[in-house]
Design an enzyme around this catalytic site. Structure first.
Site, PDB file in Angstrom:
ATOM      1  N   HIS A 197      -9.889   3.358  -1.221  1.00 44.60           N
ATOM      2  CA  HIS A 197     -10.595   2.396   0.190  1.00 44.60           C
ATOM      3  C   HIS A 197     -11.000   1.128  -0.056  1.00 44.60           C
ATOM      4  O   HIS A 197     -12.280   1.109   0.707  1.00 44.60           O
ATOM      5  CB  HIS A 197     -10.987   3.369   1.484  1.00 44.60           C
ATOM      6  CG  HIS A 197     -10.331   4.012   2.238  1.00 44.60           C
ATOM      7  ND1 HIS A 197     -10.950   4.379   3.241  1.00 44.60           N
ATOM      8  CD2 HIS A 197      -9.315   4.198   2.352  1.00 44.60           C
ATOM      9  CE1 HIS A 197      -9.336   4.817   3.960  1.00 44.60           C
ATOM     10  NE2 HIS A 197      -8.926   3.760   3.405  1.00 44.60           N
TER      11      HIS A 197
ATOM     12  N   HIS B  22       0.442  -1.261   0.119  1.00 45.67           N
ATOM     13  CA  HIS B  22      -0.347   0.335  -0.046  1.00 45.67           C
ATOM     14  C   HIS B  22       0.385   1.086  -0.291  1.00 45.67           C
ATOM     15  O   HIS B  22       0.303   2.355  -1.183  1.00 45.67           O
ATOM     16  CB  HIS B  22      -0.780  -0.321   1.399  1.00 45.67           C
ATOM     17  CG  HIS B  22      -2.075   0.981   1.176  1.00 45.67           C
ATOM     18  ND1 HIS B  22      -3.166   1.231   0.107  1.00 45.67           N
ATOM     19  CD2 HIS B  22      -1.815   2.463   1.706  1.00 45.67           C
ATOM     20  CE1 HIS B  22      -4.275   1.745   0.388  1.00 45.67           C
ATOM     21  NE2 HIS B  22      -2.854   2.892   1.560  1.00 45.67           N
TER      22      HIS B  22
ATOM     23  N   SER C  95      -4.052   0.337  -6.088  1.00 48.76           N
ATOM     24  CA  SER C  95      -4.483  -0.880  -5.515  1.00 48.76           C
ATOM     25  C   SER C  95      -4.762  -2.202  -5.538  1.00 48.76           C
ATOM     26  O   SER C  95      -5.352  -2.903  -6.676  1.00 48.76           O
ATOM     27  CB  SER C  95      -5.973  -0.279  -4.990  1.00 48.76           C
ATOM     28  OG  SER C  95      -7.215  -1.509  -4.373  1.00 48.76           O
TER      29      SER C  95
ATOM     30  N   ARG D 287      -8.314  15.660   2.601  1.00 47.39           N
ATOM     31  CA  ARG D 287      -6.784  15.941   3.279  1.00 47.39           C
ATOM     32  C   ARG D 287      -5.680  16.338   2.166  1.00 47.39           C
ATOM     33  O   ARG D 287      -5.321  16.897   2.272  1.00 47.39           O
ATOM     34  CB  ARG D 287      -6.919  15.285   4.245  1.00 47.39           C
ATOM     35  CG  ARG D 287      -8.037  15.100   5.626  1.00 47.39           C
ATOM     36  CD  ARG D 287      -7.271  14.709   6.618  1.00 47.39           C
ATOM     37  NE  ARG D 287      -6.892  13.016   6.711  1.00 47.39           N
ATOM     38  CZ  ARG D 287      -7.883  12.597   6.542  1.00 47.39           C
ATOM     39  NH1 ARG D 287      -8.852  12.743   6.547  1.00 47.39           N
ATOM     40  NH2 ARG D 287      -7.460  11.252   6.622  1.00 47.39           N
TER      41      ARG D 287
ATOM     42  N   LYS E 151      -7.105  14.470  -7.157  1.00 50.92           N
ATOM     43  CA  LYS E 151      -6.250  12.983  -6.549  1.00 50.92           C
ATOM     44  C   LYS E 151      -7.659  11.915  -6.810  1.00 50.92           C
ATOM     45  O   LYS E 151      -8.627  12.287  -6.561  1.00 50.92           O
ATOM     46  CB  LYS E 151      -5.396  13.245  -5.952  1.00 50.92           C
ATOM     47  CG  LYS E 151      -4.764  12.446  -4.629  1.00 50.92           C
ATOM     48  CD  LYS E 151      -3.088  11.765  -5.807  1.00 50.92           C
ATOM     49  CE  LYS E 151      -2.717  10.726  -5.085  1.00 50.92           C
ATOM     50  NZ  LYS E 151      -2.394  10.282  -4.580  1.00 50.92           N
TER      51      LYS E 151
END
Length: 735
Positions: free
Chosen positions: A92, A46, A536, A113, A88
């Site tokens: 998840h 990751h 991912s 963020r 971006k």
């Protein structure tokens, strides 16, 4: 250290024996428990991209309008008049399968963020979601209805509380996602070009400061968990999913934007995956600096936390700041005013080491550059998948009437409107949304400060990527860009989110390798550089991996926010034209999946020149005021694309398309669009066509209360009812 040896502890942290030996060599000694935890996180798939890094080099990343490419929290492009767009996309996936609400919510929080860390105010969100089929009473359908409801609630709950509009996205369904649903979140923000902040820590003696929420134990091991395949015990990983608080994040956003207006900091970094570990190592690593941190000074919300806990926690809504020496109190005052935790926890050094202290005792000492430089870069075996040898030669020999095919495709869950989903998102907050969810093709937001507009689209046809990973990935770049061009905006850059199965499977690595090649070629030919992205892997459960899913988000610029082109029918009496060439191409099509139960066949032709010509034509025709609406032709071919334009616009259409085979009305050839032209502008439009050498066919008229396409007929009211209500019937069938 417990009774286990350091090697046993390292293996339990998903490090290999070879990696452990590299660590011992790097440190010149055996690592302690905290150091093993830190290095295992930094070297996880990751965080380190160790399986994918080999293939990520070579992406086109530069253009005159690119201000910041890959390597920072988010990419940045110049959009004129002293402003820049920061954007971006990240995944998840694993957390959202284990705990759908919090997994999706914290995915949104994290990408927000990443964007506001760059100094930008977030102004738009998109998402790309993939699930298994949700219709029926099978255990999988029930499970994925539950997952979808949770994910949508999480996305809406976080984004709505943040006051950031979710203006579009894509949701698709394939059985390969039964064990791993995908949740990819995209955020775009606006910043002045001279107010961009980077994630760096430099200047010996400059203080390192912690701001945001207090640290707890939630999310411990999250980066490592996201670097493993799932099995029957996946539910036990629930404690590794972070818990988000959008109200705290809203305070953090406003505090950071206030901070950025003052000359107080050197750099700032979001604490994302691996928390304080990744943020501190990345900030120091970018500058070649060292850093000291006193972990007992980190604000905590739980008793008895250890240095290991503080470094590996993935508690949300936190930032790490490298401040200018002497500015500490001014920074403390800002974050205290916004009722957020703030503390000076360390300083920048020139040692090149990360030195961690706990109540005065040094508990870790790791060289920063070697940790990055000696991070594994794996050259995993690659092998062309065996299934590709068996899926090419497909004959569509069933006698299916075009009327029956149309009825079935129009009501398919992939085609129908997803208002049940997007109605839970606030798409109009900030009052700048020009073209929002449900309006077809790209979404658009205006930039009031400049009079311009930004268009964006997130796309991936996973069936095309399955039958040909290289061409399918190129087609995803083309599709996302085409959706943007259909709004009248010029596509400028992409960010990607590359979702694949287990990299230990040579066939998966071959898919990944070829997908990267497809993206590289498409972005180079279409002049849409890659300015950031995410990988991912390990999207696999019990040995079954997902289809290759290289999600692409494209952002484009329209110089006039008053010339945003709709994608649905606008005016009775208008004329419809088809741009581009239709071939009998059904590889990876919805038609084949629906009526033959296969994802198979040859990939449609990919022609970058034709694609770029199509973009140019629509953009320039829109500037000339010749178009009423434009929609690309994609899933379900001309018939379904025209039907969508009709039902969303609330007006009937009568269309006749000259085709070699009647079923080609459902073919999914690329680089096509349907455009609407006022009757009185026909001559001017056709003159424009002749000047621009684009294949164009007049196919019909707007008007009436029926959809009529090459003998297919459907009452407009009936089609509208199916299109707008079918999805809600499916998703709520067990409530």
């Amino acid at each position: 250290m417990s009774e286990k040896t350091p090697l046993e502890i390292a293996l339990a942290h998903s490090l290999t024996k070879d990696e452990y030996e590299t660590i011992v060599h790097m440190l010149g000694r055996e690592p302690n428990y905290t150091e093993i935890g830190i290095i295992s996180a930094m070297w996880s798939e990751h965080c380190s991209y160790k399986s994918s890094k080999k293939y990520l080099s070579g992406f086109p990343t530069k253009a005159p309008w690119v201000i910041q490419g890959p390597g920072e929290n988010a990419g940045v492009i110049d959009i004129g008049d002293g402003y820049a767009a920061v954007f971006k996309m990240e995944s998840h996936n694993h957390p959202s399968f284990i705990e759908p609400y919090q997994g999706a919510a914290t995915g949104v929080g994290g990408i927000l963020r990443d964007v506001f860390t760059m100094g930008a105010r977030p102004i738009a969100n998109l998402n790309l979601l993939q699930f298994a089929g949700i219709d029926g009473n099978s255990d999988t359908a029930k499970k994925h209805r539950y997952l979808l409801r949770g994910v949508v609630a999480g996305i809406g709950g976080y984004g709505n509380c943040m006051g950031v509009p979710t203006i579009g996205g894509q949701t698709n369904f394939e059985e390969c996602y039964a064990g791993n649903n995908l949740v990819n979140a995209f955020t775009l923000g606006l910043v002045k070009t001279d107010e961009i902040f980077l994630g760096k820590a430099e200047g010996i003696g400059n203080p390192v400061m912690y701001v945001g929420s207090k640290t707890g134990r939630d999310g411990l091991g999250g980066a490592v968990m996201s670097s493993c395949a799932f099995d029957e015990d996946s539910e036990s990983k629930r404690p590794t999913v972070q818990v988000g608080d959008p109200f705290t994040e809203k305070l953090l956003l406003e505090a950071c934007l206030e901070l950025f207006k003052k000359d107080l900091i050197i750099g700032i970094q979001d604490m994302g995956a691996a928390g304080l570990t990744s943020s501190s190592f990345e900030m120091a690593g970018r500058s070649g600096s060292g850093m000291i941190m006193h972990l007992d000074k980190v604000p905590a919300r739980e008793e008895g936390m250890t240095p290991y806990d503080f470094m590996l926690s993935e508690s949300q809504e936190r930032m790490l700041i490298c401040a200018k020496k002497g500015c500490e109190q001014a920074i403390i005052d800002i974050f205290t005013k916004w009722e957020l935790s703030v503390a000076v926890i360390g300083e920048v050094t020139n040692t090149g080491h990360m030195e961690l202290f706990w109540h005065g005792d040094k508990v870790a000492d790791i060289p920063i550059q070697p940790l990055s430089e000696e991070a594994p870069v794996l050259d995993r075996p690659v092998k062309e998948p065996e299934y590709l040898k068996t899926i090419k030669d497909i004959t569509l020999d069933k006698n299916i009437s075009t009327q029956d095919a149309f009825d079935a495709l129009l009501s398919d869950i992939e085609v129908v409107d997803k208002s049940w989903i997007y109605s839970q998102y606030d798409s109009m907050v900030q009052t700048n949304t020009v073209k929002g969810p449900g309006k077809l093709d790209g979404s658009v937001i205006r930039i009031k400060e400049t009079g311009r507009a930004l268009a964006m689209s997130a796309d991936c046809n996973t069936r095309l990527c399955y039958i040909n990973p290289e061409l399918g990935s190129a087609a995803a770049v083309m599709e996302a860009g085409r959706n943007v061009a259909m709004t009248g905006a010029r596509p400028l850059a992409i960010t990607d989110c590359l979702n694949f199965g287990n990299p230990q499977n040579p066939e998966v690595m071959w898919q990944f390798m070829m997908a990267c090649e497809g993206i590289k070629k498409a972005c180079k030919e279409l002049n849409t550089p890659v300015i950031g992205g995410n990988v991912s892997l390990y999207n696999e459960t019990n040995g079954v991996g997902v289809f290759p899913t290289p999600a692409i988000a494209t952002v484009g610029l329209n110089d006039d926010m008053n010339k945003v082109l709709p994608s649905c029918i606008q005016k009775d009496g208008s004329t419809l034209y088809l741009l581009g060439e239709t071939k009998s191409e059904f590889g990876g099509s919805l038609y084949m999946k629906k009526f033959y139960g296969k994802v198979a066949g040859e990939h449609p032709e990919v022609d970058f020149k034709k694609e770029l010509n199509l973009w140019d034509f629509v953009i320039e025709a829109n500037k000339a005021g010749l178009l009423q609406s434009a929609k690309d032709v994609n899933t379900g071919g001309i018939a379904i694309s025209a039907a969508k334009m009709s039902v969303v616009g609330g007006k009937g259409v009568t269309i006749t398309v000259p085709l070699k085979d009647p079923k080609d009305i459902f073919a999914e050839s690329l680089s096509r669009a349907i455009v609407e032209v006022k009757y009185e502008d026909e001559a001017a439009f056709e003159t424009f066509v002749g000047q621009n050498h684009v294949e164009c066919t007049k196919i019909g008229k707007v008007g009436g209360d029926e959809i009529s396409i090459n003998g297919i007929k459907k009452d407009l009211a009936e089609a509208t009812n199916i299109y707008f209500n079918r999805f809600q019937e499916i998703i709520e069938q067990d409530l």
